[in-house]
Design a protein around this motif. Sequence first.
Motif, mmCIF file in Angstrom:
data_model
loop_
_atom_site.group_PDB
_atom_site.id
_atom_site.type_symbol
_atom_site.label_atom_id
_atom_site.label_comp_id
_atom_site.label_asym_id
_atom_site.label_seq_id
_atom_site.Cartn_x
_atom_site.Cartn_y
_atom_site.Cartn_z
ATOM 1 N N TYR A 60 0.840 -1.206 0.000
ATOM 2 C CA TYR A 60 0.000 0.000 0.000
ATOM 3 C C TYR A 60 0.870 1.250 0.000
ATOM 4 O O TYR A 60 1.852 1.346 0.717
ATOM 5 N N GLN A 61 0.493 2.199 -0.839
ATOM 6 C CA GLN A 61 1.153 3.504 -0.867
ATOM 7 C C GLN A 61 0.079 4.584 -0.842
ATOM 8 O O GLN A 61 -0.932 4.480 -1.541
ATOM 9 N N THR A 62 0.307 5.607 -0.047
ATOM 10 C CA THR A 62 -0.637 6.703 0.039
ATOM 11 C C THR A 62 -0.761 7.405 -1.305
ATOM 12 O O THR A 62 0.249 7.686 -1.958
ATOM 13 N N ASN A 63 -1.986 7.684 -1.731
ATOM 14 C CA ASN A 63 -2.228 8.421 -2.963
ATOM 15 C C ASN A 63 -2.076 9.905 -2.650
ATOM 16 O O ASN A 63 -2.976 10.528 -2.087
ATOM 17 N N LEU A 64 -0.927 10.465 -2.994
ATOM 18 C CA LEU A 64 -0.625 11.858 -2.638
ATOM 19 C C LEU A 64 -1.536 12.850 -3.358
ATOM 20 O O LEU A 64 -1.845 13.910 -2.818
ATOM 21 N N VAL A 65 -1.975 12.518 -4.565
ATOM 22 C CA VAL A 65 -2.884 13.406 -5.297
ATOM 23 C C VAL A 65 -4.212 13.505 -4.541
ATOM 24 O O VAL A 65 -4.745 14.600 -4.343
ATOM 25 N N ALA A 66 -4.739 12.368 -4.111
ATOM 26 C CA ALA A 66 -5.996 12.372 -3.363
ATOM 27 C C ALA A 66 -5.837 13.121 -2.042
ATOM 28 O O ALA A 66 -6.721 13.877 -1.633
ATOM 29 N N LYS A 67 -4.699 12.924 -1.397
ATOM 30 C CA LYS A 67 -4.439 13.607 -0.130
ATOM 31 C C LYS A 67 -4.382 15.125 -0.328
ATOM 32 O O LYS A 67 -4.925 15.891 0.463
ATOM 33 N N ASP A 68 -3.718 15.561 -1.404
ATOM 34 C CA ASP A 68 -3.631 16.989 -1.705
ATOM 35 C C ASP A 68 -4.998 17.575 -2.035
ATOM 36 O O ASP A 68 -5.320 18.696 -1.637
ATOM 37 N N LEU A 69 -5.809 16.822 -2.789
ATOM 38 C CA LEU A 69 -7.152 17.301 -3.119
ATOM 39 C C LEU A 69 -7.994 17.470 -1.861
ATOM 40 O O LEU A 69 -8.725 18.435 -1.706
#
Length: 92
Positions: A60-69
């Motif tokens: 698992y890797q954090t979705n940085l785009v989703a986190k930024d949104l």
Amino acid sequence: MVFFANIPINIGHLSYGKLHDVAKLAGVSKSTVSRVVNNEYGVKQATKDKVQKAIDELGYQTNLVAKDLKSQKTNLIGVIVPRVASNATSQG
């Protein structure tokens, strides 16, 4: 497609586990996985260890785009550079 602990993992497309897959494998809620990933308070060490093991197993890797949104900020700086075009610079 390969199944790991009854969770489908697409090896050919390098698909990584999603947050709900981690939660299912660790036997906890998605909120608990989120709290562990974001290093928030209120999670016992034993639970953190279970979640971390599931994260490692699933890749698992954090979705940085989703986190930024979600946070509405990206911590990026835009730079505008003028294009310098003249015959002197293009003749090398």
